[in-house]
Design a protein around this motif. Structure first.
Motif, short mmCIF file in Angstrom:
data_model
loop_
_atom_site.label_atom_id
_atom_site.label_comp_id
_atom_site.label_asym_id
_atom_site.label_seq_id
_atom_site.Cartn_x
_atom_site.Cartn_y
_atom_site.Cartn_z
N PRO A 9 0.80 -1.23 0.00
CA PRO A 9 0.00 0.00 0.00
C PRO A 9 0.84 1.28 0.00
O PRO A 9 0.44 2.27 -0.61
N VAL A 10 1.98 1.28 0.66
CA VAL A 10 2.81 2.49 0.69
C VAL A 10 3.35 2.78 -0.71
O VAL A 10 3.30 3.92 -1.19
N ALA A 11 3.86 1.76 -1.38
CA ALA A 11 4.38 1.94 -2.74
C ALA A 11 3.27 2.40 -3.68
O ALA A 11 3.48 3.28 -4.53
N ALA A 12 2.08 1.83 -3.54
CA ALA A 12 0.96 2.22 -4.40
C ALA A 12 0.60 3.69 -4.18
O ALA A 12 0.35 4.42 -5.15
N LEU A 14 2.64 6.08 -3.03
CA LEU A 14 3.73 6.89 -3.58
C LEU A 14 3.63 7.01 -5.09
O LEU A 14 3.78 8.08 -5.67
N LYS A 15 3.39 5.87 -5.76
CA LYS A 15 3.27 5.88 -7.22
C LYS A 15 2.10 6.77 -7.65
O LYS A 15 2.20 7.49 -8.65
N SER A 16 1.00 6.71 -6.92
CA SER A 16 -0.17 7.51 -7.24
C SER A 16 0.13 9.01 -7.11
O SER A 16 -0.20 9.80 -7.98
N VAL A 17 0.77 9.38 -6.02
CA VAL A 17 1.09 10.79 -5.77
C VAL A 17 2.08 11.33 -6.80
O VAL A 17 1.99 12.47 -7.24
N LEU A 18 3.04 10.51 -7.20
CA LEU A 18 4.11 10.95 -8.09
C LEU A 18 3.80 10.73 -9.57
O LEU A 18 4.61 11.08 -10.43
N TYR A 19 2.64 10.18 -9.89
CA TYR A 19 2.31 9.79 -11.27
C TYR A 19 2.45 10.94 -12.26
O TYR A 19 2.95 10.76 -13.36
N HIS A 20 2.03 12.13 -11.88
CA HIS A 20 2.02 13.26 -12.82
C HIS A 20 3.33 14.05 -12.82
O HIS A 20 3.42 15.04 -13.55
N GLU A 21 4.30 13.63 -12.06
CA GLU A 21 5.58 14.32 -12.05
C GLU A 21 6.33 14.05 -13.35
O GLU A 21 6.30 12.94 -13.88
N ILE A 27 10.42 3.54 -7.83
CA ILE A 27 10.02 3.07 -6.50
C ILE A 27 10.40 1.60 -6.40
O ILE A 27 9.86 0.76 -7.12
N VAL A 28 11.34 1.28 -5.52
CA VAL A 28 11.76 -0.11 -5.30
C VAL A 28 10.90 -0.63 -4.14
O VAL A 28 10.93 -0.06 -3.05
N GLU A 29 10.13 -1.68 -4.41
CA GLU A 29 9.14 -2.15 -3.43
C GLU A 29 9.62 -3.37 -2.65
O GLU A 29 10.09 -4.33 -3.23
N PHE A 30 9.43 -3.28 -1.33
CA PHE A 30 9.71 -4.39 -0.43
C PHE A 30 8.57 -4.49 0.57
O PHE A 30 8.03 -3.48 0.99
N GLN A 31 8.24 -5.71 0.93
CA GLN A 31 7.34 -5.93 2.06
C GLN A 31 8.07 -6.88 2.99
O GLN A 31 8.52 -7.94 2.58
N ALA A 32 8.17 -6.47 4.24
CA ALA A 32 8.91 -7.27 5.21
C ALA A 32 8.28 -7.09 6.58
O ALA A 32 7.62 -6.08 6.85
N GLY A 33 8.49 -8.06 7.43
CA GLY A 33 7.99 -7.96 8.80
C GLY A 33 6.49 -8.14 8.92
O GLY A 33 5.90 -7.72 9.91
N PRO A 63 8.34 -6.33 -7.07
CA PRO A 63 8.22 -6.21 -5.61
C PRO A 63 8.74 -7.47 -4.92
O PRO A 63 8.57 -8.58 -5.41
N ARG A 64 9.40 -7.28 -3.79
CA ARG A 64 9.98 -8.41 -3.07
C ARG A 64 9.34 -8.53 -1.70
O ARG A 64 9.09 -7.55 -1.02
N TYR A 65 9.10 -9.77 -1.33
CA TYR A 65 8.52 -10.09 -0.03
C TYR A 65 9.58 -10.81 0.78
O TYR A 65 10.10 -11.83 0.34
N LEU A 66 9.90 -10.29 1.95
CA LEU A 66 10.95 -10.85 2.80
C LEU A 66 10.34 -11.37 4.09
O LEU A 66 9.44 -10.74 4.66
#
Length: 70
Positions: A9-12, A14-21, A27-33, A63-66
């Protein structure tokens, strides 16, 4: 994001906010913990190394899941 979507959700957001830049950052995506699992120092090192490789011009990885049980 929608259930079953790739990435977190955080990466999504960020991508949404920065889309029009004009000069969008990669955005390098990781999910961990997930579920309160500990994240070993080695996983943090892998995240940093992967991000540095992208900064140096390498391809953007999927995206990587750790520390997730399969």
């Amino acid at each position: 994001p929608s259930p079953g979507a790739v990435g977190g959700p955080v990466a999504a957001e960020l991508k949404s906010v920065l889309y029009h830049e004009d000069n969008r950052p990669k955005i390098v995506e990781f999910q961990a913990g997930l579920g309160g699992r500990d994240i070993p120092v080695q996983d943090f090192d892998r995240m940093v190394q992967s991000t540095l490789a992208v900064i140096a011009g390498g391809p953007l990885p999927e995206p990587r899941y750790l520390q997730v049980r399969e």
